[in-house]
Design a protein around this motif. Structure first.
Motif, short mmCIF file in Angstrom:
data_model
loop_
_atom_site.label_atom_id
_atom_site.label_comp_id
_atom_site.label_asym_id
_atom_site.label_seq_id
_atom_site.Cartn_x
_atom_site.Cartn_y
_atom_site.Cartn_z
N ASP A 1 0.83 -1.20 0.00
CA ASP A 1 0.00 0.00 0.00
C ASP A 1 0.87 1.26 0.00
N VAL A 2 1.93 1.23 0.80
CA VAL A 2 2.86 2.37 0.85
C VAL A 2 3.48 2.59 -0.53
N LEU A 3 3.94 1.52 -1.15
CA LEU A 3 4.54 1.64 -2.49
C LEU A 3 3.53 2.18 -3.50
N ASP A 4 2.30 1.70 -3.44
CA ASP A 4 1.28 2.18 -4.37
C ASP A 4 1.02 3.68 -4.18
N LYS A 5 0.92 4.11 -2.93
CA LYS A 5 0.66 5.53 -2.65
C LYS A 5 1.84 6.40 -3.08
N LEU A 6 3.06 5.93 -2.81
CA LEU A 6 4.24 6.69 -3.25
C LEU A 6 4.30 6.77 -4.77
N SER A 7 3.94 5.67 -5.44
CA SER A 7 3.93 5.66 -6.91
C SER A 7 2.87 6.61 -7.46
N GLU A 8 1.71 6.64 -6.82
CA GLU A 8 0.66 7.57 -7.24
C GLU A 8 1.13 9.01 -7.11
N HIS A 9 1.86 9.29 -6.04
CA HIS A 9 2.29 10.67 -5.77
C HIS A 9 3.51 11.08 -6.60
N TYR A 10 4.50 10.19 -6.70
CA TYR A 10 5.77 10.56 -7.34
C TYR A 10 5.98 9.95 -8.72
N GLY A 11 5.18 8.98 -9.10
CA GLY A 11 5.43 8.29 -10.35
C GLY A 11 6.39 7.13 -10.09
N ALA A 12 7.18 6.79 -11.09
CA ALA A 12 8.03 5.60 -11.01
C ALA A 12 9.20 5.74 -10.05
N CYS A 13 9.72 6.95 -9.88
CA CYS A 13 10.93 7.15 -9.08
C CYS A 13 10.72 8.19 -7.99
N LEU A 14 11.39 7.99 -6.87
CA LEU A 14 11.38 8.98 -5.81
C LEU A 14 12.25 10.17 -6.20
N PRO A 15 11.99 11.35 -5.63
CA PRO A 15 12.82 12.52 -5.94
C PRO A 15 14.28 12.31 -5.55
N GLU A 16 15.14 13.04 -6.23
CA GLU A 16 16.57 13.10 -5.89
C GLU A 16 17.23 11.73 -5.85
N ASN A 17 16.68 10.78 -6.58
CA ASN A 17 17.25 9.44 -6.62
C ASN A 17 17.38 8.78 -5.24
N ALA A 18 16.43 9.06 -4.37
CA ALA A 18 16.40 8.38 -3.08
C ALA A 18 16.31 6.87 -3.34
N LYS A 19 16.80 6.10 -2.41
CA LYS A 19 16.79 4.64 -2.54
C LYS A 19 15.77 4.04 -1.59
N LEU A 20 14.99 3.09 -2.08
CA LEU A 20 14.01 2.39 -1.26
C LEU A 20 14.28 0.90 -1.37
N TYR A 21 14.48 0.29 -0.22
CA TYR A 21 14.71 -1.15 -0.14
C TYR A 21 13.55 -1.80 0.60
N ILE A 22 13.05 -2.90 0.05
CA ILE A 22 12.12 -3.72 0.79
C ILE A 22 12.95 -4.49 1.81
N LYS B 1 9.91 -6.12 -7.86
CA LYS B 1 10.65 -5.70 -9.05
C LYS B 1 9.78 -4.92 -10.03
N ALA B 2 8.46 -5.02 -9.87
CA ALA B 2 7.55 -4.28 -10.73
C ALA B 2 7.54 -2.78 -10.38
N TYR B 3 8.06 -2.44 -9.21
CA TYR B 3 8.13 -1.03 -8.79
C TYR B 3 9.53 -0.50 -9.11
N GLU B 4 9.59 0.42 -10.04
CA GLU B 4 10.89 0.99 -10.43
C GLU B 4 11.58 1.68 -9.27
N MET B 5 10.80 2.22 -8.33
CA MET B 5 11.41 2.94 -7.21
C MET B 5 12.06 2.01 -6.18
N VAL B 6 11.83 0.70 -6.29
CA VAL B 6 12.45 -0.25 -5.36
C VAL B 6 13.85 -0.58 -5.85
N THR B 7 14.83 -0.25 -5.04
CA THR B 7 16.24 -0.48 -5.38
C THR B 7 16.64 -1.92 -5.16
N GLY B 8 16.08 -2.56 -4.13
CA GLY B 8 16.45 -3.93 -3.84
C GLY B 8 15.54 -4.56 -2.80
#
Length: 131
Positions: free
Chosen positions: A74-95, A109-116
């Motif tokens: 749910d958090v990933l979906d909401k962040l994707s809705e707000h920011y699109g595929a990537c977080l600002p400033e190339n922030a890194k998000l790890y599950i 892996k379907a979420y581009e904003m997930v680094t690893g």
């Protein structure tokens, strides 16, 4: 994101003990780093969406998947809705999950904003690699 002297961390996990341990390891690796822990994913989401874009610079987020009410997906979906595929400033998000189910790993892996995808408990060696 290598060679960052003072990265900022946000840990989103409903487990206080895990947050305490992760905070301790991160501070051990980089004592000047800021580490914020959220046990309530909605508060974490509100915080992240409220950040100015430049506050994302050198930010590393660790997100648990299995949490009550609002889970990591749910958090990933909401962040994707707000920011699109990537977080600002190339922030890194790890599950950071205790789940090592192939379906969860593939889904992340379907979420581009997930680094690893990291399995809990987080290993010191793996956190060193991230830094």
């Amino acid at each position: 994101m290598s060679n960052i002297e003072s990265p900022k961390f946000i840990v989103i996990d409903d487990d206080n003990i895990n947050n305490f341990l992760v905070r301790g390891v991160l501070k051990q690796l980089s004592s000047s780093s800021e580490v914020e822990c959220f046990t309530n994913p909605q508060l974490a989401l509100d915080h992240l969406i409220g950040l100015e874009n430049e506050k994302y610079k050198d930010l590393i987020i660790f997100l648990d998947l299995n949490m009550p009410v609002i889970n990591g997906w749910d958090v990933l979906d909401k962040l994707s809705e707000h920011y699109g595929a990537c977080l600002p400033e190339n922030a890194k998000l790890y599950i950071a999950s205790s789940s090592d189910i192939d379906k969860d790993i593939s889904r992340s892996k379907a979420y581009e904003m997930v680094t690893g995808y990291l399995s809990k408990p987080l290993k010191l060696e793996k956190l060193k690699e991230i830094l």
